[in-house]
Design a protein around this motif. Structure first.
Motif, PDB file in Angstrom:
ATOM      1  N   ALA A  84      44.957  53.159   0.894  1.00  0.00           N
ATOM      2  CA  ALA A  84      45.261  53.103   2.321  1.00  0.00           C
ATOM      3  C   ALA A  84      46.714  53.528   2.468  1.00  0.00           C
ATOM      4  O   ALA A  84      47.576  53.053   1.732  1.00  0.00           O
ATOM      5  CB  ALA A  84      45.036  51.707   2.875  1.00  0.00           C
ATOM      6  N   VAL A  85      46.962  54.445   3.369  1.00  0.00           N
ATOM      7  CA  VAL A  85      48.262  55.096   3.432  1.00  0.00           C
ATOM      8  C   VAL A  85      48.874  54.900   4.814  1.00  0.00           C
ATOM      9  O   VAL A  85      48.190  55.062   5.823  1.00  0.00           O
ATOM     10  CB  VAL A  85      48.098  56.604   3.130  1.00  0.00           C
ATOM     11  CG1 VAL A  85      49.438  57.312   3.162  1.00  0.00           C
ATOM     12  CG2 VAL A  85      47.433  56.799   1.773  1.00  0.00           C
ATOM     13  N   PRO A  86      50.162  54.534   4.861  1.00  0.00           N
ATOM     14  CA  PRO A  86      50.797  54.368   6.160  1.00  0.00           C
ATOM     15  C   PRO A  86      51.110  55.706   6.820  1.00  0.00           C
ATOM     16  O   PRO A  86      51.657  56.604   6.184  1.00  0.00           O
ATOM     17  CB  PRO A  86      52.096  53.613   5.838  1.00  0.00           C
ATOM     18  CG  PRO A  86      52.339  53.845   4.390  1.00  0.00           C
ATOM     19  CD  PRO A  86      51.033  54.174   3.748  1.00  0.00           C
TER      20      PRO A  86
ATOM     21  N   LEU B 272      47.999  51.584   8.782  1.00  0.00           N
ATOM     22  CA  LEU B 272      47.493  51.818   7.431  1.00  0.00           C
ATOM     23  C   LEU B 272      46.121  52.443   7.576  1.00  0.00           C
ATOM     24  O   LEU B 272      45.210  51.807   8.109  1.00  0.00           O
ATOM     25  CB  LEU B 272      47.327  50.491   6.705  1.00  0.00           C
ATOM     26  CG  LEU B 272      48.376  50.018   5.722  1.00  0.00           C
ATOM     27  CD1 LEU B 272      47.859  48.766   5.027  1.00  0.00           C
ATOM     28  CD2 LEU B 272      48.727  51.077   4.701  1.00  0.00           C
ATOM     29  N   ALA B 273      45.976  53.684   7.106  1.00  0.00           N
ATOM     30  CA  ALA B 273      44.704  54.378   7.276  1.00  0.00           C
ATOM     31  C   ALA B 273      43.921  54.369   5.975  1.00  0.00           C
ATOM     32  O   ALA B 273      44.467  54.638   4.902  1.00  0.00           O
ATOM     33  CB  ALA B 273      44.952  55.808   7.708  1.00  0.00           C
TER      34      ALA B 273
END
Lengths: 85, 351, 367
Positions: A4-6, A49-50
């Motif tokens: 999960a990436v900001p 957070l995707a």
């Protein structure tokens, strides 16, 4: 697990229902559409957070700083002066 | 058991795993390497096949020439920063340049799919012409075939090239020695991400353009400045990692690179982060590594930044002595880890 | 990139390492249960920078690794059907079923597409109404809301050509299984941050109490992991067993209630088989009756066959922390990322693959 990436919300397309609410989110300049159904509070400018195309939450900016406060305290405690972060 | 020798032929690949060709066999990683090592090279073994390089160098009447060939099957055929025509010319020129050869003549084989719009073909031909003009090479022979609709992705191109070597250096993996510095001419991963962003199912919006570029002028400027180039390798499929592993293996040396020195643009990194890719494995089309003596690093960097705008050459590592070949990356925390060739295609991951 | 780069700062990391070393007086074995953390630990070399007294084990933290063979076989069966587009995360492409993997099924002509999001698979269903679209819904609690949302969208839009092959698993039951095993040697856990982003961490409190182990909810960057370890060691040295939260920028005690609502609307808890471990009661999710027609297993009438795994592979013991990849005689010889015997070698997040990629046995000996 679970990458999960900001990323930063740069545009929100409000849909008729919350299930289809999506945003354009920038990851260092690369943009991907991310679904906001689980973060109705998210606004333009927020970091989310995707994970696999949906936003899991809005990154808490205040809490994000605290780990560094903690490290600064460690610096102070050990008496070393380090450059500011 | 049949008597036909073809039926008795035992395929040396682990057939139990993949009885037919996978896309990954062309991905520039381990599976492709295996295919080469186990099937193709032994079949056509010669003096050339044990010094694998981007092109083969041979001598005729006292003149050293280089020859190379490459097929282009990129999808989409037009992408930000270029198209299959640009790639087909630059890729082959670059393969010659990596032997230190001045590219002279090219051939082109076009395989067209029924239904390809004339306009697209015209644009691709113009790209080829333009790329050839910029590099000062001539396309002097060719061939055109058409296949049924559904049997190709619009267009495939094969180009071969001949170049001349006008210096006395032996630019090849075996010339690399311990103590050499490793440079790269610019930031990594743009081509691969530009292509990947257009794929259905990933739908990334980027301003990332392919880094596709001809490299001969850079090589030429290094040569004419008297830089003692030991080895060159353009980074294509399989990225930086596969190129370094191949060179380390052929030269039987240890290459160590510093993670924090690897140049990757912020938006390329962003794409890599969300797709779970490592930029060292992502494809490039206008990047190359240079192995040269440590003492010439700053001059080489200065020459490279002067000759081609947009290149930001950096030193990424060094060649060390080792009892067996390896490539290691020193992490930002200072720990060396092994860098392996990728197994096949790099796939986006979730975890 | 903001919220990533600052957590990779080497100077602060070495400070944190000093701090951990100061605090550690005894031998401790800690386990992380997250492929992303495995990746960061091995890639940055944290495991080699920690004091010798601390052993880090890599638990069943990769949903790709734990997807059982019989479900992969179902995926292969579905993907081979004509007039069907099989969508998957890239990770699942190389996971071997009993005879093949998705890559080789694709090579034989099946329409298999790698997507970034299950919602992209829904879009493919909208664009191809004459075809069946199946999405391979693997994942932990983190991924379940997105998988669930894909079904919700299909349900609301009356999209009748979309379904999920569900292999959703839950983390707390796996922790309980590990802690209950007689050979358990785990003293404390780093809990996976992104799972807790969705679920919060109240589920871990009864576990910490019952088994007397501290649990620290931890993020994914080097500084996060080091701080998580430091918090865990501090507790272990003091003999406390609380649940603490290192990853406060992304996790609250209650988690994301909107995401949890999606889960309770869509899924029932069910028993699940974990590859390498076996059946863990109430450790997975299945689609509720109301959404059953979006369940690919029901829709295509797939059987219940369970297939046994390679006997040589010790991935189950590795996942439970009872073995290290280097202890396996097949590691790097009969089992490599090109020719994996078990799932821990397949997924790039799997412990064996991470060891293989970053720490070949020889390097370990000489380096």
């Amino acid at each position: 697990m679970c990458l999960a990436v900001p990323g930063r919300i740069i545009e929100i397309n409000d849909a008729a229902d919350s299930l289809h609410r999506v945003a354009k989110v920038s990851f260092g300049g690369t943009i991907r559409e991310i679904n906001l159904a689980c973060v109705p509070e998210a606004q333009i400018g927020d970091y989310i957070l995707a994970h696999v195309g949906i936003a899991l939450n809005v990154v808490d900016a205040e809490e994000a700083e605290k780990v560094f406060d903690y490290l600064r305290q460690m610096d102070d405690a050990s008496g070393t002066k380090e450059e500011a972060l | 058991m049949s008597d036909d020798p073809k039926d008795n032929f035992r395929c040396p690949l682990p057939i139990s795993d993949y009885p037919s060709i996978l896309v990954a066999h062309g991905g520039g990683g381990k599976l492709m390497h295996q295919l080469l090592e186990k099937m193709i090279l032994p079949t056509f073994s010669s003096d050339f096949s044990n010094n694998l390089h981007d092109s083969a160098v041979f001598e005729i009447a006292g003149t050293r020439l280089a020859i190379t060939t490459d097929s282009y099957v990129v999808r989409p055929i037009q992408f930000p920063g270029g198209d299959i025509g640009t790639l087909a010319i630059n890729g082959t020129i670059n393969d010659l340049a990596m032997s230190g050869a001045r590219p002279l003549y090219l051939s082109a084989g076009l395989i067209l799919e029924e239904g390809l719009p004339m306009k697209t073909l015209w644009q691709i031909l113009q790209s080829m012409k333009q790329a050839a003009d910029i590099a000062g090479v001539k396309l002097i022979t060719g061939d055109t075939k058409v296949v049924d609709r559904g049997k190709g992705d619009g267009i495939y191109i094969n180009t071969s090239g001949v170049g001349i070597i006008e210096h006395s250096l032996k630019i090849e993996p075996r010339s690399v020695v311990a103590g050499d510095a490793v440079l790269v001419n610019g930031d990594l991963g743009r081509h691969g991400i530009a292509i990947m962003a257009t794929r259905e199912g990933l739908s990334l919006e980027t301003r990332i353009e392919s880094d596709c570029a001809p490299l001969w002028s850079s090589v030429q400027s290094l040569l004419s400045a008297g830089i003692d180039i030991h080895c060159l390798r353009d980074l294509t499929r399989g990225g930086l990692a596969s190129a370094l592993v191949e060179i380390a293996e052929t030269a039987n040396l240890h290459i160590e690179i510093e993670e924090s020195h690897l140049p990757v643009r912020e938006d390329v990194r962003g794409a890599c982060e969300i797709l779970g890719l490592d930029p060292v494995y992502v494809a490039n089309e206008g990047r190359f590594v240079i192995f040269l003596p440590d003492s010439q690093v700053s001059r080489a960097i200065e020459i490279l930044s002067r000759t081609v705008s947009g290149f930001t050459p950096v030193r990424i590592g060094s060649v060390l002595n080792g009892d067996r070949f390896s490539v290691t990356v020193k992490s930002t925390l200072g720990v060396a880890r092994l860098l392996d060739m990728f197994s096949g295609e790099q796939l986006p991951r979730i975890c | 990139m903001k919220y990533l780069d600052e957590y990779r700062n080497p100077r602060l990391a070495s400070k944190m390492l000093e701090r951990i070393a100061e605090k550690t007086s005894r031998r401790w074995t800690i386990m992380e249960i997250c492929g992303g953390q495995t990746h960061t630990i091995i890639r940055s070399g944290i495991d080699r920078l920690l004091p010798d007294k601390i052993t880090i084990l890599h638990g069943p933290g990769c949903p790709v690794c734990v997807t059982p063979v019989h479900i992969v076989d179902k995926a292969l069966e579905l993907a081979s059907q004509p007039n069907l587009i099989f969508c998957t995360f890239g990770d699942m492409m190389r996971v071997p079923g009993s005879t093949a993997d998705l890559l080789s099924v694709k090579a034989s002509g099946s329409d298999i597409r790698i997507v970034y999001s299950p919602l992209d698979a829904v879009q493919i269903a909208r664009d191809n109404r004459q075809k069946e679209i199946v999405f391979f819904a693997v994942g932990f609690e983190t991924t379940a809301p997105a998988n669930g949302m894909a079904v919700l969208q299909a349900y609301e839009e009356n999209l009748e050509n979309f379904s999920l092959l569900v292999s959703q698993v839950l983390v707390p039951p796996a922790i309980e299984a590990i802690l209950s095993a007689p050979e358990n040697r785990v003293n404390g856990f780093l809990a996976a941050g992104h799972v807790c982003t969705v679920m919060g961490y109240h589920e871990y409190m009864p576990l910490a109490e019952k088994f007397r182990v501290p649990i620290v909810v931890t993020g994914f960057e080097p500084l996060d992991i080091l701080q998580g370890i430091e918090m865990l060691i501090a507790q272990l040295e003091k003999g406390t067993c609380r649940v603490e939260n290192q990853y406060r920028r992304a996790v609250t005690e209650d988690g994301n209630l909107h995401a949890q609502r999606v889960l309770s609307e869509l899924f029932d808890v069910t028993d699940r088989i974990w590859r390498g471990i076996g059946m863990i009661p109430r450790s997975g999710l299945t689609l509720k009756e109301k959404y059953r027609r979006f369940d690919a297993e029901v829709r295509f009438g797939l059987g219940d066959g369970v297939v046994s795994e390679s006997s040589e592979c010790v991935s189950g013991l590795i996942l439970q922390g009872a073995r290290n990849p280097f202890d396996c005689p097949a590691f790097g010889i009969r089992c490599t990322p090109e020719k994996p015997l078990g799932a821990t070698m397949v997924s790039s997040e799997g412990a064996c693959a991470a060891y293989y990629r970053y720490r070949a046995k020889t390097l370990e000996r000489t380096g």
